[in-house]
Enzyme design. Structure first.
Site, PDB file in Angstrom:
ATOM      1  N   ASP A  95      39.349 -32.075  74.176  1.00  0.00           N
ATOM      2  CA  ASP A  95      39.159 -31.114  75.271  1.00  0.00           C
ATOM      3  C   ASP A  95      39.574 -29.682  74.930  1.00  0.00           C
ATOM      4  O   ASP A  95      39.390 -28.784  75.728  1.00  0.00           O
ATOM      5  CB  ASP A  95      39.949 -31.572  76.506  1.00  0.00           C
TER       6      ASP A  95
ATOM      7  N   ASP B 176      41.814 -37.139  70.824  1.00  0.00           N
ATOM      8  CA  ASP B 176      42.885 -36.149  70.857  1.00  0.00           C
ATOM      9  C   ASP B 176      43.931 -36.686  71.839  1.00  0.00           C
ATOM     10  O   ASP B 176      43.606 -37.527  72.685  1.00  0.00           O
ATOM     11  CB  ASP B 176      42.310 -34.817  71.337  1.00  0.00           C
TER      12      ASP B 176
ATOM     13  N   ASP C 268      39.808 -28.649  69.149  1.00  0.00           N
ATOM     14  CA  ASP C 268      39.034 -29.880  68.984  1.00  0.00           C
ATOM     15  C   ASP C 268      37.575 -29.605  68.639  1.00  0.00           C
ATOM     16  O   ASP C 268      36.850 -30.525  68.244  1.00  0.00           O
ATOM     17  CB  ASP C 268      39.075 -30.720  70.269  1.00  0.00           C
TER      18      ASP C 268
END
Length: 641
Positions: A523, A330, A527
């Site tokens: 995080d 990410d 996600d």
């Protein structure tokens, strides 16, 4: 009765028989002779060997055979034959049964000591927990037990004191030693708004903080629980060990019977001598070391990783992490700092900020936070809006002063107009790796806000280390292509997949899994599906609770370099398991021919008691091999030293 007590009973009672074996060639005999040996061995068989016999019988009733089956059959055979031999006045070998039980228990004592040592790190963390807290209530500071602290309490911390629970600093500045939780040796500077972790030690400043998590919800409590679960979990490779044991034990029983028949029927040996060889085969083949190979390495390895601030949830994750080809990241909060700031405002600053703040006031998105911080700095009070509506993947809109206003990304441009001059500005800002937020009124874009989130200082080194291992790196982000590519270029990411809606991240992971094993590092709440879908989900320690819950590996220090460290650790632990299994299996295979008497002609024989001792030391060698994992150190440069 504990293994330790059973071992001491067996050792004390078998020592006279061991002494008798040693002194017999010199004409020294044990007082009481065979009857005393019978009595001592009977107590050992009932008290010390009882659990082995019960386990073997329980397995037999389920049509299975386990490690205890070999020990039980071997010792019972030696014991019953010795009773028969005593009655007909032939040589007995009660000492073989007694000493085999003693040495098998010695191996279990080694295992128990190792397990205790491996769990000590966790117990020490629990012991480090603060016992009380200085809570400010009704304007007074009172000292109360930790169990009485509640969420929302304001707690005072003076220099040298422990932080009682997890929370957020509301006043003061200090440095805190977080090494017992994160493994980071350097004290960390903390100021108002920063989070503090329960049980860490305040260094030289005084501050107050608001309690946010208490009891089992604190980070320390979660770490302890995760490590305990990991240490008692099973790696997939353990299933192979179980299958081998299921086949190995019956084969050994057949080999033992064939050994007896070969010596007694073919070579004409006495019953006692043939039986000694058969029992030796049973004892030397007991795959205790095989059973210890995986759990001991798993316990030590997960305990070691916890000390380094890397939480590995279970053996399955550990093994999967050893076989990855692709690592997907990410962007926001993972590769970047996650705290973007407004850098440019195009259009009337007061008007643009006012509209943006009114629409983003209730949003928790990092970009919205950046807008609200800038509005606060400009002393703007967000005006009231009505008919608020979120447009998935695009932005938000509402009614203000009788006109529709909107804030969002460039996906909105299909619905609204933008001037040529402003379009040029968009291109310039995006080329500078800035995220552009579009602010509009009616059907026209009236302003732009450029927001930038810098890569973390460690991101480039982290990506470089992974690429050096031959892993492909991919960034998966909802941000636009230009911004994502700019960040990727700065940190060295191989491939960028941009403009991904939150719900589509898991689908992209599944697509990648068609050609390789994939780890996903993230995080945020959005996600969580990708973390769960990936072969290995790696959660940043500063992430949301749901992201941490979804990840199989948690990086407590929030340091992206720990991704590579986690992979190095998994590689070392899995390799140690394989090494343990190799030596345990080779030991059994090589030991059986010797025990069966194939080398009798050259004087190489193995009595049952020596076979038991050798088996105990094979277990010790596996345990020692696992404990040596604690000597592994991984530097900041991710080299094994």
């Amino acid at each position: 009765m504990s293994v330790m007590k059973r071992f001491w009973i067996a050792l004390i009672l078998s020592t006279p028989m061991l002494a008798n074996m040693i002194l017999m060639p010199f004409g020294v005999m044990m007082p009481g002779g065979k009857w005393l040996q019978f009595g001592l061995t009977t107590i050992i068989m009932v008290v010390a060997a009882g659990p082995f016999l019960q386990s073997a019988w329980a397995s037999f009733k389920k049509h299975h055979a386990n490690m205890d089956t070999l020990v039980a059959i071997g010792t019972i055979t030696a014991y019953i034959y010795s009773i028969y031999a005593m009655v007909i006045h032939e040589a007995v070998f009660f000492e073989s049964a007694a000493l085999v039980i003693t040495f098998v228990l010695l191996g279990q004592v080694f295992e128990e000591r190792m397990r205790s040592s491996a769990s000590n790190a966790v117990e020490k963390l629990v012991d480090l927990q603060a016992k009380d807290a200085e809570v400010i209530r009704d304007g007074e500071t009172i000292l109360i037990p930790l169990s009485e602290v509640i969420v929302g309490d304001v707690i005072s911390v003076r220099p040298g004191q422990k932080v009682a629970v997890d929370g957020v600093i509301i006043e003061g500045v200090s440095t805190i030693d977080e090494s017992m939780v994160t493994g980071e040796s350097m004290p960390v500077m903390k100021k108002v708004g920063d989070k503090v972790i329960g049980s860490t030690i305040n260094s030289n400043g005084a501050f107050t903080f608001r309690a946010e998590k208490i009891g089992d919800d604190t980070l320390l409590a979660q770490i302890v629980e995760l490590v305990k679960k990991a240490q008692t979990s099973h790696a997939p490779i353990q299933k192979l060990t179980d299958k081998v044991s299921d086949i190995f034990v019956p084969v050994v029983l057949i080999v033992s019977i064939m050994t007896f028949l070969f010596w007694y029927v073919v070579l004409g040996a006495t019953v006692s001598n043939a039986l000694i060889f058969a029992v030796s085969v049973l004892v030397i083949a007991c795959p205790c070391a095989l059973g210890l190979a995986t759990p001991t390495a798993l316990m030590v390895g997960t305990g070691l990783s916890a000390k380094m601030g890397i939480l590995i949830k279970n053996g399955e994750v550990l093994e999967a992490a050893n076989d990855l080809q692709t690592v997907v990241f990410d962007k926001t909060g993972t590769i970047t700092v996650g705290k973007p700031v407004v850098t440019d405002i195009i259009g009337d600053p007061q008007d643009v900020l006012s509209m943006a703040a009114s629409l983003e006031e209730s949003s928790e998105h990092p970009l919205a936070s950046a807008i609200m911080v800038r509005a606060s700095e400009n002393k703007i009070i967000p005006p009231k809006i009505t008919e608020f509506r979120a447009i998935e993947g695009k932005g938000v809109e509402a009614m203000f002063d009788g006109k529709r206003v909107f804030v969002g990304n460039d996906k909105l441009l299909g619905d609204y107009q933008i001037g040529a001059e402003m379009a040029v500005k968009v291109q310039q800002l995006q080329d500078e790796a800035k995220t552009v937020v579009f602010v509009g009124r009616g059907d026209e874009v009236v302003g732009l806000m450029a927001i930038q989130d810098e890569p973390k200082a460690t991101s480039k080194a982290a990506i470089s280390a992974l690429k050096a291992r031959g892993l492909k790196t991919i960034m998966l982000t909802g941000d636009n292509e230009r911004v994502a590519q700019s960040i990727a270029n700065q940190v060295g990411i191989d491939e960028v997949v941009a403009d991904v809606l939150p719900g589509d991240k898991a689908a992209h992971i599944r697509e990648l899994q068609k050609t390789s094993k994939v780890a996903f590092v993230g995080d945020g709440i959005n996600d969580a599906p990708a973390l769960t879908t990936a072969d290995v989900g790696i959660s940043m320690g500063s992430g949301t609770d749901i992201a941490i819950e979804s990840g199989g590996i948690i990086l407590v220090k929030n340091d992206l370099r720990d991704v590579n460290r986690a992979l190095i650790l998994s590689h070392k632990i899995v390799n140690r398991i394989k090494l343990n299994l190799f030596w345990a299996f080779v030991y059994n295979v090589l030991g059986i021919p010797v025990a069966a008497g194939l080398f009798y002609g050259i004087g190489l024989v193995l009595s049952p008691e020596l076979a038991g001792l050798a088996m105990a030391f094979s277990s010790l060698s596996v345990v020692t091999s696992s404990v040596l994992l604690n000597k592994v150190k991984i530097s900041q440069q991710t080299r094994i030293v």
